[in-house]
Design an enzyme around this catalytic site. Structure first.
Site, short mmCIF file in Angstrom:
data_model
loop_
_atom_site.label_atom_id
_atom_site.label_comp_id
_atom_site.label_asym_id
_atom_site.label_seq_id
_atom_site.Cartn_x
_atom_site.Cartn_y
_atom_site.Cartn_z
N LYS A 80 0.88 -1.47 0.02
CA LYS A 80 -0.12 0.08 0.02
C LYS A 80 0.93 1.16 0.07
O LYS A 80 1.91 1.25 0.66
CB LYS A 80 -0.98 0.03 1.13
N SER A 156 -9.24 2.10 3.75
CA SER A 156 -8.37 2.86 2.60
C SER A 156 -7.32 1.89 2.01
O SER A 156 -6.68 2.48 0.89
CB SER A 156 -7.34 4.08 3.51
N SER A 180 -9.35 -0.06 7.82
CA SER A 180 -8.95 0.07 6.34
C SER A 180 -8.32 -1.10 5.61
O SER A 180 -8.28 -1.08 4.30
CB SER A 180 -7.84 1.17 6.46
#
Length: 461
Positions: A80, A156, A180
């Site tokens: 990420k 996220s 997330s």
């Protein structure tokens, strides 16, 4: 013909060992899939094909020589874009960071995966500074759901979930400050686990402090366990990292559920849950009982933590934007700017009062776990909503309003996993959540393993 991109990491390394295929072949196939699908779904914000193929060639040579580094050597992996990877910039979904130089060191999780032989394909999308529960940003645009392009992938760790679901790599590293990892895992129909805080070390530290966790997002529980085996080790750069634990991460796969006590909370004190999701979670609870666990209705008594989390979250997230001149905030997601202003308006008393609520929530869960090994809840009360929206319905004012089951367990720092339980009549994934006693991440994996074997979940082709 077997689609190499859809094989689990466990299956891939078995194929490498038998010389049925090589890391180069698998990496090439994953890069081709990314090239084909990423323009549609927007899972990756950076792809480094040259570096990935070089790593794959090195891994192939190790497998041929019998000197492989371990059970994820040669497995395609993504990171990420909130996490440092040496040689790549970390742009955090923000135009403010355009032109940022490449990181000169790996974050601890990346360093350990690299040492284990993982092949890094690239970095996955995130909302700006990871501030919200969906996957769009001013820098990278909208990340779309693999089951329905008109729907959100959640966030996220949006890109990681989409990449996992579609086979753009087998292993994916996400972060979770309020859900997330679990929210996009639930919306995209994959497995994701938020480990106990500090189990996977973080550096640099997150601006949201004790709320932020790093963990795996995968198509199978076993692959997540393989990632934990590589990533969960103490690191001196993280002052909160836990001591090393030599216990195996994979030997829980055959333990079953006999002796486990599970408290089932269908609404966690009053959340409104879609009827089909509620029925699917109740059916899953019954299956866990059939598999040998003792499952009882139980409420942990957490109370309403919404406002306390909101203060902790906006107080932390405001630190990310405060480092840049307000004149440039016009380049940012308006929701991030509003969150920053809310955070900057907090007094020290406001923040400390919220932190006291966090401590009380931890105490309530410690009391709950005197009677139960696991808490079972729905993971999300809804299926994925329209892409590009921060909230599911007009009456909601902030992203936490549609995810009441996730953020409480960031406040308590406990391990929690999203486990797929099938498809809604609208064709979108549903999921349950398993929350473990603090530090007992393996118990969460143990239950998830057993459920996956009894009720394998569908994945997009």
């Amino acid at each position: 013909m077997v689609d190499l991109t859809l094989l689990s990491a466990q299956t891939l390394v078995a194929g490498y060992a038998s010389r049925s295929f090589s890391p180069v072949e698998v990496t090439t196939a994953c890069l081709a899939k990314i090239e084909r699908l990423n323009p549609v779904y927007n899972a990756f914000c950076l792809v480094d094909a040259e570096a990935a193929l070089a790593q794959a060639r090195s891994s192939t040579a190790r497998w041929l020589a019998g000197t492989q580094h371990g059970p994820i050597d040669g497995v395609p992996t993504s990171i990420k874009d909130l996490i440092w990877v040496k040689g790549w910039p970390t742009l955090r979904g923000s135009k403010l960071l355009a032109g940022t130089p490449a990181a000169d060191a790996d974050a601890p999780s990346v360093e350990r995966l690299r040492a284990a032989g993982a092949v890094f394909l690239g970095k996955t999308t995130t909302p700006e500074f990871g501030w919200k529960g969906i996957g769009d940003s001013p820098l990278t645009g909208i990340t779309r759901n693999p089951w329905d392009q008109s729907k959100t992938a959640g966030g996220s760790s949006a890109g990681a979930a989409v990449a996992a679901a579609l086979g753009m790599g087998a292993l994916h590293v996400g972060t979770d400050g309020g859900g997330s990892i679990r929210m996009p895992a639930g919306f995209c129909g994959i497995f994701g686990i938020k480990p106990t805080f500090g189990r996977v070390p973080a550096y640099p530290a997150s601006p949201v402090g004790l709320l932020a966790h790093i963990g795996p997002m995968t198509r199978t529980v076993d692959d997540a366990a393989l990632m934990m085996a590589a990533m969960a080790a103490r690191d001196s750069r993280d002052v909160y990292s836990l001591p090393d634990d030599p216990t195996s991460w994979t030997d829980v796969r055959d333990k079953g559920l006999a002796g486990l006590r599970i408290g089932f909370s269908p609404a966690l004190g009053g959340a409104k849950v879609d009827g089909e999701i509620a029925a699917a979670v109740a059916k899953a609870a019954a299956l866990l009982a059939d598999l040998g666990a003792t499952v009882e209705m139980a409420e942990p008594g957490l109370g309403d933590l919404r406002d306390a989390f909101y203060r902790l979250w906006t107080g932390g997230i405001s630190r990310a934007l405060q480092a840049y001149p307000p004149a440039r905030w016009t380049e940012c997601d308006p929701g991030l700017v509003a969150s920053t202003k809310a955070g900057l308006g907090l007094s020290a008393f406001d923040f400390l009062a919220a932190d006291a609520m966090r401590v009380r929530a931890g105490e309530a869960m410690a009391k709950f776990h005197e009677a139960y090994d696991l808490l079972l809840t729905p993971q999300l009360p809804i299926t994925a909503f329209a892409a590009g929206q921060d909230v599911a319905t007009p009456d909601q004012s902030y992203w936490i309003d549609w995810t009441p089951f996730t953020y409480p367990f960031n406040m308590t720092r406990q391990p929690a996993a999203s486990v797929p339980i099938g498809l809604h009549s609208n064709g979108l994934p549903m999921a349950l959540q398993l929350v473990g006693r603090l530090y007992e991440d393996r118990t969460v994996l143990r239950a998830a393993y057993a459920f996956e074997r009894a009720q394998p979940w569908p994945l997009p082709a």
